[in-house]
Write a protein that holds these residues in place. Structure first.
Motif, PDB file in Angstrom:
ATOM      1  N   ALA A   1      -0.143  -8.041  -5.787  1.00 33.99           N
ATOM      2  CA  ALA A   1       0.927  -7.405  -5.004  1.00 33.99           C
ATOM      3  C   ALA A   1       1.878  -6.592  -5.875  1.00 33.99           C
ATOM      4  N   MET A   2       1.647  -6.584  -7.201  1.00 41.44           N
ATOM      5  CA  MET A   2       2.462  -5.762  -8.093  1.00 41.44           C
ATOM      6  C   MET A   2       2.204  -4.273  -7.920  1.00 41.44           C
ATOM      7  N   ALA A   3       1.223  -3.925  -7.072  1.00 39.30           N
ATOM      8  CA  ALA A   3       0.982  -2.505  -6.774  1.00 39.30           C
ATOM      9  C   ALA A   3       2.131  -1.906  -5.969  1.00 39.30           C
ATOM     10  N   ALA A   4       2.977  -2.752  -5.394  1.00 42.03           N
ATOM     11  CA  ALA A   4       4.131  -2.278  -4.612  1.00 42.03           C
ATOM     12  C   ALA A   4       5.173  -1.651  -5.545  1.00 42.03           C
TER      13      ALA A   4
ATOM     14  N   ILE B   1       0.828  -1.218   0.000  1.00 37.09           N
ATOM     15  CA  ILE B   1       0.000   0.000   0.000  1.00 37.09           C
ATOM     16  C   ILE B   1       0.860   1.264   0.000  1.00 37.09           C
ATOM     17  N   TYR B   2       2.130   1.137  -0.338  1.00 37.72           N
ATOM     18  CA  TYR B   2       3.073   2.257  -0.215  1.00 37.72           C
ATOM     19  C   TYR B   2       2.646   3.479  -1.026  1.00 37.72           C
ATOM     20  N   TYR B   3       2.105   3.262  -2.239  1.00 35.89           N
ATOM     21  CA  TYR B   3       1.739   4.398  -3.091  1.00 35.89           C
ATOM     22  C   TYR B   3       0.375   4.983  -2.742  1.00 35.89           C
ATOM     23  N   GLN B   4      -0.363   4.360  -1.851  1.00 35.95           N
ATOM     24  CA  GLN B   4      -1.581   4.910  -1.256  1.00 35.95           C
ATOM     25  C   GLN B   4      -2.609   5.399  -2.269  1.00 35.95           C
ATOM     26  N   ASN B   5      -3.044   4.485  -3.121  1.00 31.95           N
ATOM     27  CA  ASN B   5      -4.224   4.755  -3.934  1.00 31.95           C
ATOM     28  C   ASN B   5      -5.179   3.568  -3.793  1.00 31.95           C
ATOM     29  N   MET B   6      -6.331   3.667  -4.404  1.00 29.55           N
ATOM     30  CA  MET B   6      -7.361   2.651  -4.169  1.00 29.55           C
ATOM     31  C   MET B   6      -6.907   1.256  -4.618  1.00 29.55           C
ATOM     32  N   LYS B   7      -6.194   1.210  -5.756  1.00 28.69           N
ATOM     33  CA  LYS B   7      -5.705  -0.090  -6.258  1.00 28.69           C
ATOM     34  C   LYS B   7      -4.718  -0.712  -5.263  1.00 28.69           C
ATOM     35  N   SER B   8      -3.827   0.132  -4.709  1.00 33.65           N
ATOM     36  CA  SER B   8      -2.848  -0.365  -3.737  1.00 33.65           C
ATOM     37  C   SER B   8      -3.537  -0.885  -2.478  1.00 33.65           C
ATOM     38  N   TYR B   9      -4.546  -0.149  -2.001  1.00 31.29           N
ATOM     39  CA  TYR B   9      -5.244  -0.572  -0.785  1.00 31.29           C
ATOM     40  C   TYR B   9      -5.938  -1.920  -0.988  1.00 31.29           C
ATOM     41  N   ASN B  10      -6.596  -2.073  -2.142  1.00 28.68           N
ATOM     42  CA  ASN B  10      -7.281  -3.347  -2.434  1.00 28.68           C
ATOM     43  C   ASN B  10      -6.280  -4.496  -2.498  1.00 28.68           C
TER      44      ASN B  10
END
Length: 571
Positions: free
Chosen positions: A204-207, A124-133
């Motif tokens: 987890a590629m949102a990291a 969730i480092y980048y703190q957008n909705m996709k990262s949170y999900n």
């Protein structure tokens, strides 16, 4: 700061390497017990197990972490909270180190849970909705594994200690140990993302990309495989292990197919990790833990390199990850392209690169085993699919035309990134052969018929041809030709696993919650509590206000009436 941490980790990896070679030559195992606190009859003891396996894995984790942290200095240079990011990465690495050196279920649980918690913070480092999900999906899937470890700790209270190494050989047929083995396999499946827990890995590629390089090579996803390697003596001849063989082979197959339908660069590499994890788990299920460990180590090197190259390309392309916009990169960023191609070929098992030594040996040993045709075909088709998506990626990135902007704004890479990538490039070239010659003593007398031995070449050539076909022609026309056009949605979405593991699981609970909110929170409880009282008071205040603003005589008359009523009631 980054350089100091890089130097610290790199120095420690060299020390671990020297210790590991000494331990192998002397055939040594060190078991340390450190009493932290002793109060009356209760003592809290921290135990550490150092043998060639834990030291070798520590060396790889330290080496990859050092290059990733050095790489992060350039990759995250515009980040305001760079120190916080580096601290999180270090916490992540230390959790993995604790898990590697622990012979005790309690300290394993601390490392295991540490990995899950810090991975959530990093996703969730980048703190957008996709990262949170994605972070929530990752955390909850890993929570299943944490619960399994807690249940193992509870079951091991039947024995005198939580040090699992004491029970390996002589408690094999004990009922409690069978339950522990089953729970352990489920825990490892959640951490290493086997079916049905696969959907968190691509999410987890949102990291940030350096985190992806670390997670997918030597830390989070390999924790489950490593734990099963450690517990392998206990798990032999268990029914659960046969089930794991089927599930891991299906994971390998599913990830290979999904990678061919994916256009996100990082997700393709994530799905290739999933495929390789399926390979490690399946060879582990056949009772060959050393081979699984061998492939785990070689895979760590080229996968970290692959993610680093992807990070450089995404930076160059103004944060675009879609491979359809890329092409002709080899002319503009040749050094990154060199690293990417070598790591891709190592993934395919190209002779004399890192992946070849472990993968070829796995396939030869597998071909000599007496397994059924279903597993056999799944295995070889999955190997072909690995070459398929690798060649497709290579064509889309390197050979096809550049599809993004009119002005070529690609420039030669950042030298900090290149240095860290070249360190891993060197390791990707030499690590397979050096491990094969120095450490893993396997019988090289492999006796197979000619066609069986050539089976790898056949499926690789087929994969190469299919990859060329798909990348040169439009993918949809090839789909129509292969009659998979209608299936593409099913295949692209990992057999609908992300939908099943998120919305499919919580649909009824969310529906129930909506009904309860509507009928109770916004319904009866509102009428009989705050909102209802507010309405009653409001109506009466309007009535009193009407009397107050009207003639004083009316107000006085109503007051006399009220007093008379009270008088008669009291009589």
């Amino acid at each position: 700061m980054c350089f100091m941490i890089f130097f610290f980790f790199f120095f420690f990896s060299l020390i671990m390497y020297m210790f590991m070679m000494y331990f192998i030559m002397e055939n040594m195992v060190i078991f340390l017990e450190w009493e932290i606190i002793n109060f009356n009859s209760m003592s809290i003891v921290m135990s550490i197990l150092l043998d060639w396996m834990s030291l070798l894995f520590l060396m790889f984790v330290m080496l990859i972490s050092s290059s990733v942290i050095y790489y992060s200095e350039s990759y995250m240079h515009s980040e305001l909270n760079l120190n916080r990011f580096i601290m999180l990465v270090m916490l992540f690495v230390f959790s993995m180190i604790l898990l590697i050196i622990s012979p005790n279920m309690i300290s394993i649980f601390l490392g295991w849970d540490g990995l899950g918690l810090v991975s959530y913070c990093l996703v969730i480092y980048y703190q957008n909705m996709k990262s949170y999900n994605a972070g929530m999906l990752t955390a909850l899937m890993n929570r299943v594994g944490d619960v399994m470890i807690l249940m193992i700790i509870a079951w091991m209270m039947n024995y005198g200690s939580w040090n699992y190494i004491f029970y390996m050989n002589f408690m094999k047929n004990d009922f409690e140990m069978m339950i522990v083995g089953g729970l352990l396999i489920v825990a490892a499946m959640t951490k290493s993302a086997q079916i049905p827990f696969s959907s968190w890995l691509p999410a987890a590629m949102a990291a940030p990309t350096p985190v992806s390089a670390l997670v997918h090579s030597s830390t989070l996803v390999t924790a489950g495989v490593y734990l099963l390697i450690r517990f392998n003596l206990l798990l032999m001849d268990m029914m659960f292990l046969k089930m794991l063989l089927v599930l891991s082979s299906l994971t390998m197959f599913m990830a290979g197919i999904s990678a061919n339908y994916e256009f996100d660069l990082k997700k393709i590499i994530a799905l290739s990790t999933l495929s390789q994890l399926g390979l490690m788990m399946s060879i582990l299920s056949m009772g060959l833990p050393d081979l699984a460990f061998f492939h785990l180590l070689t895979h760590a090197m080229f996968k970290a390199l692959l993610f680093m190259c992807a990070g450089v390309i995404i930076h160059m392309m103004n944060d675009i990850q879609d491979i359809r916009y890329m092409g002709g990169l080899v002319y503009y960023i040749p050094l990154t392209s060199l690293c990417l191609n070598i790591s891709n070929l190592a993934l395919c098992g190209m002779p004399f690169l890192a992946g070849f030594y472990s993968k070829d040996l796995i396939l030869d040993v597998f071909s000599m085993s007496n397994l059924n045709m279903f597993i056999f075909f799944l295995y070889y088709i999955s190997i072909g699919l690995t070459v398929f998506y690798t060649i497709r990626l290579l064509f889309y990135l390197m050979i096809n035309d550049f599809n993004l902007m009119v002005i070529y704004n690609l420039y030669e890479e950042d030298y900090i990134m290149l240095k860290s990538m070249f360190m891993l490039l060197f390791m990707s070239l030499v690590v397979g052969s050096s491990l094969s010659w120095l450490i893993f003593k396997y019988p090289y007398m492999i006796f197979l018929p000619y066609n069986m031995k050539m089976m790898v070449i056949y499926v690789s050539m087929m994969g190469f041809f299919m990859g060329y076909l798909v990348s040169e022609m439009k993918i949809y026309s090839v789909n129509k030709f292969l009659l998979t056009y209608n299936l593409s949605n099913f295949l692209c979405l990992m057999w609908f696993m992300p939908s099943l593991s998120t919305y499919g699981l919580n649909y009824y609970f969310l529906n129930l919650g909506q009904g309860i909110t509507k009928n109770i929170d916004m319904g009866w409880s509102e009428i009989y509590s705050g909102y209802g009282m507010y309405n009653i008071l409001k109506k009466y205040s309007i009535l009193y206000n009407f009397f107050q603003i009207n003639n004083f005589k009316v107000y006085l008359f109503s007051f006399i009436l009220w007093m008379l009523l009270m008088y008669f009631m009291l009589m």
